[in-house]
Design a protein around this motif. Structure first.
Motif, short mmCIF file in Angstrom:
data_model
loop_
_atom_site.label_atom_id
_atom_site.label_comp_id
_atom_site.label_asym_id
_atom_site.label_seq_id
_atom_site.Cartn_x
_atom_site.Cartn_y
_atom_site.Cartn_z
N THR A 67 0.76 -1.06 -0.09
CA THR A 67 0.13 0.09 0.01
C THR A 67 0.68 1.13 0.13
O THR A 67 1.89 1.21 0.97
CB THR A 67 -0.98 0.05 1.30
N TYR A 83 1.25 5.41 0.82
CA TYR A 83 0.64 6.48 1.27
C TYR A 83 1.47 7.73 0.88
O TYR A 83 2.57 7.66 0.78
CB TYR A 83 0.89 6.26 2.76
N GLU A 92 0.13 8.78 8.13
CA GLU A 92 -1.05 8.31 7.99
C GLU A 92 -0.68 6.62 7.71
O GLU A 92 -1.45 5.81 8.41
CB GLU A 92 -1.65 8.60 6.63
N GLU A 101 -0.45 5.06 11.13
CA GLU A 101 -1.80 5.25 11.97
C GLU A 101 -2.41 3.89 11.35
O GLU A 101 -2.98 3.34 12.22
CB GLU A 101 -2.65 6.39 11.74
N ARG A 102 -2.31 3.89 10.06
CA ARG A 102 -3.13 2.60 9.59
C ARG A 102 -2.70 1.20 9.54
O ARG A 102 -3.26 0.30 9.40
CB ARG A 102 -3.67 3.12 8.30
N GLU A 103 -1.36 1.20 9.56
CA GLU A 103 -0.77 -0.15 9.53
C GLU A 103 -0.05 -0.88 10.61
O GLU A 103 0.32 0.09 11.57
CB GLU A 103 0.53 -0.06 8.31
#
Length: 141
Positions: free
Chosen positions: A48, A50, A55, A58-60
């Motif tokens: 992915t 980014y 971010e 925060e997401r992974e």
């Protein structure tokens, strides 16, 4: 091991890519605020992409992060991975002055995180100290 590459447009990133294809390593996320090399690197690892390292963090859920980027931004990036207790390799020089580098090291010591300098061996001094040659290995800062 799930790995993230933070700020993939840094000129040292290509030096790491072949080693990151080793068995057991999965590059799951790439950030690239510069939007220069990140797309190709993310495609290479089917990961992915980014536009923000923050971010991504925060997401992974990652096991390890390679932190690159502009020298002026590195102390803040280091703090972000330290706060999340993510083991990491921080590209040198880790800041623009000694006080920034010292602050990052002190923050790391206080968090019991794993601040490491990653080297591409063979480097005679490191090879003698670790007894290892070739590939990516960690040694204490």
């Amino acid at each position: 091991m799930k790995v993230a590459l933070l700020e993939a447009s840094h000129w040292h990133v290509p030096l790491y890519l072949d080693a990151l294809e080793a068995p057991g390593i999965q590059v799951v996320a790439v950030s690239d605020a510069e939007q220069v090399k990140g797309q190709a690197i993310a495609a290479r690892f089917r990961s992915t992409l980014y536009s923000s390292a923050y971010e991504l963090l925060e997401r992974e859920d990652v096991d390890f992060a390679f932190v690159f980027g502009r020298h002026s931004e590195m102390p803040t990036l280091a703090e972000a991975v330290i706060e999340r207790k993510i083991p990491f390799a921080l590209e040198k020089p880790c800041g623009v002055n000694m006080s920034q580098v010292t602050a990052a090291a002190q923050t790391d010591r206080g968090s019991q995180s794993l601040l490491r300098r990653t080297v591409d061996l063979p480097d005679e001094r490191v090879a003698r100290r670790t007894g290892r040659c070739g590939g990516l290995h960690t040694v204490g800062l």
